[in-house]
Enzyme design. Sequence first.
Site, PDB file in Angstrom:
ATOM      1  N   GLU A  67      10.129  -8.109  -4.888  1.00 16.49           N
ATOM      2  CA  GLU A  67      10.440  -9.361  -5.491  1.00 16.49           C
ATOM      3  C   GLU A  67      10.188  -9.132  -6.854  1.00 16.49           C
ATOM      4  OE1 GLU A  67      10.227 -10.199  -1.300  1.00 16.49           O
ATOM      5  OE2 GLU A  67       8.994  -9.165  -2.671  1.00 16.49           O
ATOM      6  N   GLU A 313       6.352   5.496  -6.438  1.00 22.19           N
ATOM      7  CA  GLU A 313       7.108   6.789  -6.718  1.00 22.19           C
ATOM      8  C   GLU A 313       8.642   6.802  -5.939  1.00 22.19           C
ATOM      9  OE1 GLU A 313       4.270  10.497  -7.450  1.00 22.19           O
ATOM     10  OE2 GLU A 313       4.029   9.663  -5.284  1.00 22.19           O
ATOM     11  N   ASN A 337      16.478  -3.325   0.379  1.00 23.70           N
ATOM     12  CA  ASN A 337      17.459  -3.174  -0.904  1.00 23.70           C
ATOM     13  C   ASN A 337      18.132  -1.777  -0.920  1.00 23.70           C
ATOM     14  OD1 ASN A 337      18.943  -3.743  -3.056  1.00 23.70           O
ATOM     15  ND2 ASN A 337      17.047  -4.465  -4.306  1.00 23.70           N
TER      16      ASN A 337
END
Length: 426
Positions: A67, A313, A337
Amino acid sequence: MSTALPLSLRAYRLATSCFRPFAGLLLDKRQRRGKEDASRRSERLGIAGRPRPEGRLAWLHGASVGEAITLLPLAARLAAEGYRILMTTGTVTSAALMAERLPPGAIHQFVPLDIPAYVRRFLEHWRPDLVCFLESELWPGMIAEIKAAGIPLALVNGRMSPRSFARWCRVPRTSAALLGRFDLIAAQSEDDGRRFASLGAPRVVVTGNLKFDAPLPPADPGVLEGLRQAVAGRPLWLAAVTHEGEEALAGEVHAAQKDRFPGLLTLIVPRHPERGEAIASALREKGLNVALRSRGTALEVRHDVYVADTVGEMGVFYRLARIVFMGKSLLGKGGQNPIEPVKLGAAVLHGPHVQNFVEAYGALDGMGGAVVVHGSAELSGAVARLLAEPAEVERVAAGGAKAIATLTGALERTLIALLPLGAGRP
């Protein structure tokens, strides 16, 4: 809209106020589990860790890493419009990431617990001129205090799943009281917008999904080049943002395909890095040679699996792999996502449980830009096919790029809707 709170929200405020003496116990428990930063615990009580900057201030809040990343482009655009930026999140991992990726001059704080006294203390110090919550962050205490202070409040990238909608429909007065306190809800889709409006939101606009406009995750060039040299010539694939159980499936895929693809390397980036040791132990019990990145173990040819249990990373590993399975989609619920690996040229695989990203996966699947799998056997077969056929990787990646290109533009539409809200405040 009536300013009176319904009985359910008055009861919520009373309950959270009564919980205040026990807040320290909750934070103690979370700290023992590595979920609180001991040096910044006071922020969870609404005690500011930084002075308020001069000028107009926009407070942006997202729950965790994903988010917060989604909000970064909006933070940068609001900063360009003259706002100082205050970003709050609720997790240690997101705080570490924001320390690296927030725009210059922006401030990160841990969000206060949703207890009236703590929220008021937070607001009295920061005095925001605009507040933006992301997606489905509906904290009743915060919403009530923000509106009592007369601060413009928006929900951006608003999402309301059919399941959540059904739950809110059971308490219509509560949902209307909460959503009615938002000056703007910028919804991801027409369906989301209709659900918010029917629950009592007075102003809803459909702006699209900000996650399609999110910046690519950064990657340290030296680290990336070092890993590229370490894996040079090896067939590899990545299981990204995995949840419990999916790492075992990745191990099964590796075991099934290692003879067909000599030197095969399976990369795993778990959603929760603190699980790294447990993941490595479980895979070793299955006879796999595992390297754990958090231990500083150099990646060598003898290693079957490399568990990247570090923070910040993701950009390195999305650039390292052309075949990426997105986690929380086979054994988890909702999916992760897929936009970042697609934008970086990967062929994406995913399970059927992608409710949190229906629009993205719908577009990808519709244009051949992703591969759906329904279990470890199908995942193994799909990974093998892509490893064996580089042209298929290129075809899926091209379909993914085409799909994502049709879904961008939400950032500009969101900004246009937001700017008038804070324009009248001194």
